[in-house]
Design a protein around this motif. Structure first.
Motif, PDB file in Angstrom:
ATOM      1  N   SER A   8      40.237  35.685  46.842  1.00  0.00           N
ATOM      2  CA  SER A   8      38.859  36.544  47.054  1.00  0.00           C
ATOM      3  C   SER A   8      39.005  37.871  46.155  1.00  0.00           C
ATOM      4  O   SER A   8      40.085  38.483  46.123  1.00  0.00           O
ATOM      5  N   VAL A   9      37.933  38.406  45.564  1.00  0.00           N
ATOM      6  CA  VAL A   9      37.724  39.640  44.919  1.00  0.00           C
ATOM      7  C   VAL A   9      37.652  40.610  45.868  1.00  0.00           C
ATOM      8  O   VAL A   9      36.596  40.745  46.674  1.00  0.00           O
ATOM      9  N   PRO A  10      38.296  41.741  45.921  1.00  0.00           N
ATOM     10  CA  PRO A  10      38.062  42.843  46.747  1.00  0.00           C
ATOM     11  C   PRO A  10      36.783  43.751  46.389  1.00  0.00           C
ATOM     12  O   PRO A  10      36.355  43.679  45.170  1.00  0.00           O
ATOM     13  N   VAL A 228      40.173  40.903  37.592  1.00  0.00           N
ATOM     14  CA  VAL A 228      40.350  40.387  38.787  1.00  0.00           C
ATOM     15  C   VAL A 228      39.482  39.080  39.078  1.00  0.00           C
ATOM     16  O   VAL A 228      39.991  37.950  39.530  1.00  0.00           O
ATOM     17  N   PHE A 229      38.305  39.226  38.721  1.00  0.00           N
ATOM     18  CA  PHE A 229      37.344  38.337  39.005  1.00  0.00           C
ATOM     19  C   PHE A 229      37.830  36.838  37.953  1.00  0.00           C
ATOM     20  O   PHE A 229      37.615  35.621  38.391  1.00  0.00           O
ATOM     21  N   SER A 230      38.288  37.211  36.772  1.00  0.00           N
ATOM     22  CA  SER A 230      38.715  35.946  35.855  1.00  0.00           C
ATOM     23  C   SER A 230      40.012  35.661  36.240  1.00  0.00           C
ATOM     24  O   SER A 230      40.776  34.482  35.426  1.00  0.00           O
ATOM     25  N   LEU A 231      40.787  35.962  37.265  1.00  0.00           N
ATOM     26  CA  LEU A 231      42.306  35.758  37.671  1.00  0.00           C
ATOM     27  C   LEU A 231      42.431  34.085  37.732  1.00  0.00           C
ATOM     28  O   LEU A 231      43.343  33.547  37.350  1.00  0.00           O
ATOM     29  N   PRO A 232      41.589  33.458  38.524  1.00  0.00           N
ATOM     30  CA  PRO A 232      41.802  32.075  38.702  1.00  0.00           C
ATOM     31  C   PRO A 232      41.888  31.221  37.678  1.00  0.00           C
ATOM     32  O   PRO A 232      42.781  30.506  37.349  1.00  0.00           O
TER      33      PRO A 232
END
Length: 345
Positions: A8-10, A228-232
């Motif tokens: 999940s994105v903080p 962070v959003f694109s990490l997966p």
């Protein structure tokens, strides 16, 4: 690599307001039609529309005339196709096919013409040429110079990212931060927004150390948040051009701990932005040549910087389906990517 579990994105706690242009949805539909008309996208059009380029354009240029918002949305749409096509060539080991296309884009940027008829017909090149003409028509000579410089830096940064993924070595965190300021592709868009808002700050203001530091803070907040959003996706496909992945690798952290470390870096960067904003106006106010119109223009530019930070965050959380798409999270290519758009001769 296996997909990330329970990711999940903080909340990055961005202390700014944002007002989106009322015609942002229309700009999104028209930008999507533009990429289809130029044959940049020929399938999975709904997936491409879900990126929400018009919504992002509307969030970062809410006070601009609609035609400027639409132009920005179309440029963003082209930029996403450019980025996805570049990713496709890296995955296929065909990066050599990229060089003629980038060469033609750069040639048009420099001279306003393309000497190769075949390249001139490539949708990435012809789409760029159309947009470039319209963008430059609305820029002052100094702004046009900045825009051209920033586009060149974007294209060079893509080459650097390809090299990182091609085995030339993992960049350090510090090297990556400098690279990411250009691979984010934001600077040419900021040039467009400045003009779209009816602003044209003098070149000496753009060259002020205080303003350059402020813009660097803005780029870092947006880029690190996007990582962070694109990490997966980037984790799943083994792409280490991501601040979270690099912090994990270089500092020996787990990915969840690295996400928290990047979140903390973002909060520090926001505080540095706020302090930098104060310094900028202190310097301007101490200069007797700063008249009220100039100070007002700088204040509007700074407000635009804040629209960029909060607008990008809100767009990614609520309006862009890209980061919630199962294919994206699994590290797969976008369904709308054209494998034949750029090919090895």
């Amino acid at each position: 690599m296996p997909p990330l579990q329970n990711f999940s994105v903080p909340d990055f706690h961005l202390p700014f307001g944002n007002a989106k242009h009322p015609l942002a949805a229309r700009a999104n539909a028209e930008a999507t039609s533009w990429v289809v008309r130029h044959e940049l996208v020929t399938s999975a059009v709904d997936q491409f529309a879900g990126i929400g380029c018009g919504h992002l354009a509307g969030r970062v240029s809410g006070d601009a005339p609609y035609e400027r918002v639409l132009l920005l949305a179309q440029w963003m749409a082209w930029s996403f196709v450019l980025d996805d096509q570049h990713d496709h060539l890296i995955r296929k080991g065909e990066v050599a096919a990229w060089r003629p296309v980038v060469g033609a884009i750069t040639e048009y940027l420099d001279t306003g013409r393309i000497t190769s008829p075949d390249l001139a017909r490539n949708p990435l090149v012809s789409g760029f040429a159309e947009l470039c003409d319209r963008i430059l028509a609305g820029l002052s000579p100094d702004a046009a110079t900045r825009y051209r410089t920033h586009v060149r830096l974007v294209l060079a940064s893509l080459d650097q990212e390809a090299g990182n993924r091609g085995g030339s070595g993992r960049p350090t965190v510090e090297e990556y931060i400098l690279l990411r300021r250009h691979s984010s592709q934001i600077l040419p868009m900021m040039d467009m927004v400045e003009a779209g808002l009816g602003l044209d700050l003098p070149q000496y203001v753009h060259e002020m150390r205080e303003l350059r530091q402020l813009v660097a803070s803005v780029l870092d907040v947006i880029s690190w948040g996007n990582d962070v959003f694109s990490l997966p996706k980037e984790h799943s496909c083994g792409d280490t051009n991501n601040l979270v992945s690099l912090v994990a690798a270089w500092e020996g952290r787990s990915l969840p701990d690295a996400v928290r470390a990047v979140e903390q870096r973002i909060q520090v960067r926001i505080e540095e932005y706020l302090a930098g904003r104060r310094r900028l106006f202190e310097v301007l106010d101490a200069d007797p040549s700063t008249d009220p119109p100039l100070r007002d223009a700088v204040a509007r530019y700074v407000h635009s910087c804040e629209d960029w930070m909060i607008g990008a965050d809100l767009w990614q959380r609520y309006e862009c389906t890209r980061y919630r798409d199962e294919r994206f999270a699994a590290g797969l290519e976008s369904a709308y990517t054209r494998p034949d758009l750029v090919s090895v001769a």
